[in-house]
Each structure stands twice: as C-alpha cells, then as structure tokens.
Design a protein around this motif. Sequence first.
Motif, PDB file in Angstrom:
ATOM      1  N   HIS A  32      -5.328   9.698   0.977  1.00 14.99           N
ATOM      2  CA  HIS A  32      -6.721   9.559   1.393  1.00 14.99           C
ATOM      3  C   HIS A  32      -7.479  10.857   1.154  1.00 14.99           C
ATOM      4  N   PRO A  33      -8.795  10.747   0.902  1.00 17.93           N
ATOM      5  CA  PRO A  33      -9.599  11.945   0.624  1.00 17.93           C
ATOM      6  C   PRO A  33      -9.839  12.762   1.889  1.00 17.93           C
ATOM      7  N   ASP A  40       0.561   7.450   2.704  1.00 19.57           N
ATOM      8  CA  ASP A  40      -0.847   7.094   2.552  1.00 19.57           C
ATOM      9  C   ASP A  40      -1.571   8.221   1.831  1.00 19.57           C
ATOM     10  N   GLY A  84      -8.197   5.126   9.630  1.00 20.03           N
ATOM     11  CA  GLY A  84      -7.645   4.170   8.683  1.00 20.03           C
ATOM     12  C   GLY A  84      -6.175   4.441   8.410  1.00 20.03           C
ATOM     13  N   GLY A  85      -5.382   3.396   8.361  1.00 16.86           N
ATOM     14  CA  GLY A  85      -3.965   3.541   8.068  1.00 16.86           C
ATOM     15  C   GLY A  85      -3.080   3.718   9.280  1.00 16.86           C
ATOM     16  N   ASP A  91       0.835  -1.212   0.000  1.00 23.33           N
ATOM     17  CA  ASP A  91       0.000   0.000   0.000  1.00 23.33           C
ATOM     18  C   ASP A  91       0.865   1.255   0.000  1.00 23.33           C
ATOM     19  N   LEU A 148      -7.118  15.579  -1.745  1.00 26.74           N
ATOM     20  CA  LEU A 148      -6.444  14.373  -1.271  1.00 26.74           C
ATOM     21  C   LEU A 148      -5.240  14.778  -0.435  1.00 26.74           C
ATOM     22  N   HIS A 149      -5.062  14.092   0.686  1.00 26.02           N
ATOM     23  CA  HIS A 149      -3.835  14.214   1.456  1.00 26.02           C
ATOM     24  C   HIS A 149      -2.891  13.097   1.027  1.00 26.02           C
ATOM     25  N   HIS A 150      -1.692  13.478   0.630  1.00 28.71           N
ATOM     26  CA  HIS A 150      -0.625  12.524   0.365  1.00 28.71           C
ATOM     27  C   HIS A 150       0.266  12.597   1.600  1.00 28.71           C
ATOM     28  N   ASP A 151      -0.053  11.771   2.595  1.00 27.15           N
ATOM     29  CA  ASP A 151       0.549  11.898   3.918  1.00 27.15           C
ATOM     30  C   ASP A 151       1.810  11.049   4.033  1.00 27.15           C
ATOM     31  N   SER A 191       1.058   4.270  -2.805  1.00 29.22           N
ATOM     32  CA  SER A 191       0.892   5.667  -2.397  1.00 29.22           C
ATOM     33  C   SER A 191       2.126   6.495  -2.721  1.00 29.22           C
TER      34      SER A 191
END
Length: 199
Positions: free
Chosen positions: A129-130, A127, A177-178, A33, A138-141, A37
Amino acid sequence: MVDQSPRGDADGWTALHADAVAVLTAWTPTSPDAAESRERTVGLLGAGPIAMSRAHRAGHVTASALVFDATGTRVLLCLHGKFHKWVQLGGHCEPADRTLAGAALREATEESGIAGLRIDPLPIDVDVHPVACQGGSLHHDVRFAVFAPAGATERVSVESEALGWFPPDRLPHPLAGGTARLVAPGLAAFRRASPHPVS
C-alpha cells in the motif's frame, strides 16, 4: 532514533533480507490479494538488502502483527496517531532485526507495552500500500499473528492515540484497509498455536 540510512546496505540489512526472501518464497498465501502482494514483494526484494530500508524510495518491506489475547476472543488494535484509523501494530524494520517475525514481534512489544508476547513465525498476510515515506513510497507489509499472555495489560506508546481490545467479528471504525482480512488467517494461526481451548 535508529539510523535508517542504507550505508552500502551492508551489514545492517543483509540477514533480514535473506530471511525475507526465504520466508516469502516458501510461504503459501492466505488469499488471492496476499498472493499478488507476495509476488510484488518478492520482486522488490530483487533490489537487494536496501529493499528492507525506508531509504528505498521504490518501496520497502515492513512488518506488523495482529495481537490476540490469551483466549483468542479479542484482538489488540491501535488508533494510529498519524492517519487516525484503527490498525494492527507494526512498522519499519530496523538494521538490528534479523528476521521478519522478529521485527514484527519487536514492533508489537514496543507499541503494546506487553511483555511475553509470542509470535507464529509464518506470515498470515502480505499487503502492498502507498505511504508518505520519503515523499511517497510503498509499504510491502508482511503480517504475523502474535499471542499475548493471560492477564496482559497494554500501554499506549507515542505512536498511537489509543489501544483497544476488540472481538474479531466487531472491529472498530474507522478501520485501516487490509486489517479485517487478517482475522481469519490470524485465528487459524491461534488455533495452531493453542490446539486446546483455554479454560
């Protein structure tokens, strides 16, 4: 309140963007995952420094931290004030940030109230996530492991309802989540940083 506007991107986000490209290009993902990402985030960074700002509707890079106590037997999570789930500390990057690790450490320090935190500069996860930013984005964390000093005392910030220390194998509910998948690579980072058991 920090001005998050891109203003030509310019000086504010350039160094941070360069660091993000370098860090994520060299990083070995810790899970399938995370690999997916990472690829999506490297693609996002092709938009240039604006990808670091929340003003970028297509998505933007954020930084977060799983904080371990000095023994590595507990992690610090916050009950998020907006979505009411337990989650690692973190948030948006700021124009003054020069590295992703620095952004994560700043967020962890602000949200925990703990002085003297240390960070492993290698990510433990990425990760995507919206989120509700800018009406939907979207966050690209990019996530890091952070280590608290012995005797650290946390202080709740305005962004959370509560802070709590939890054993890594008994995380609270409801959990974002995550967050659970940060434990294994986070513990590996703790062992690298503290090769000798704490007595």
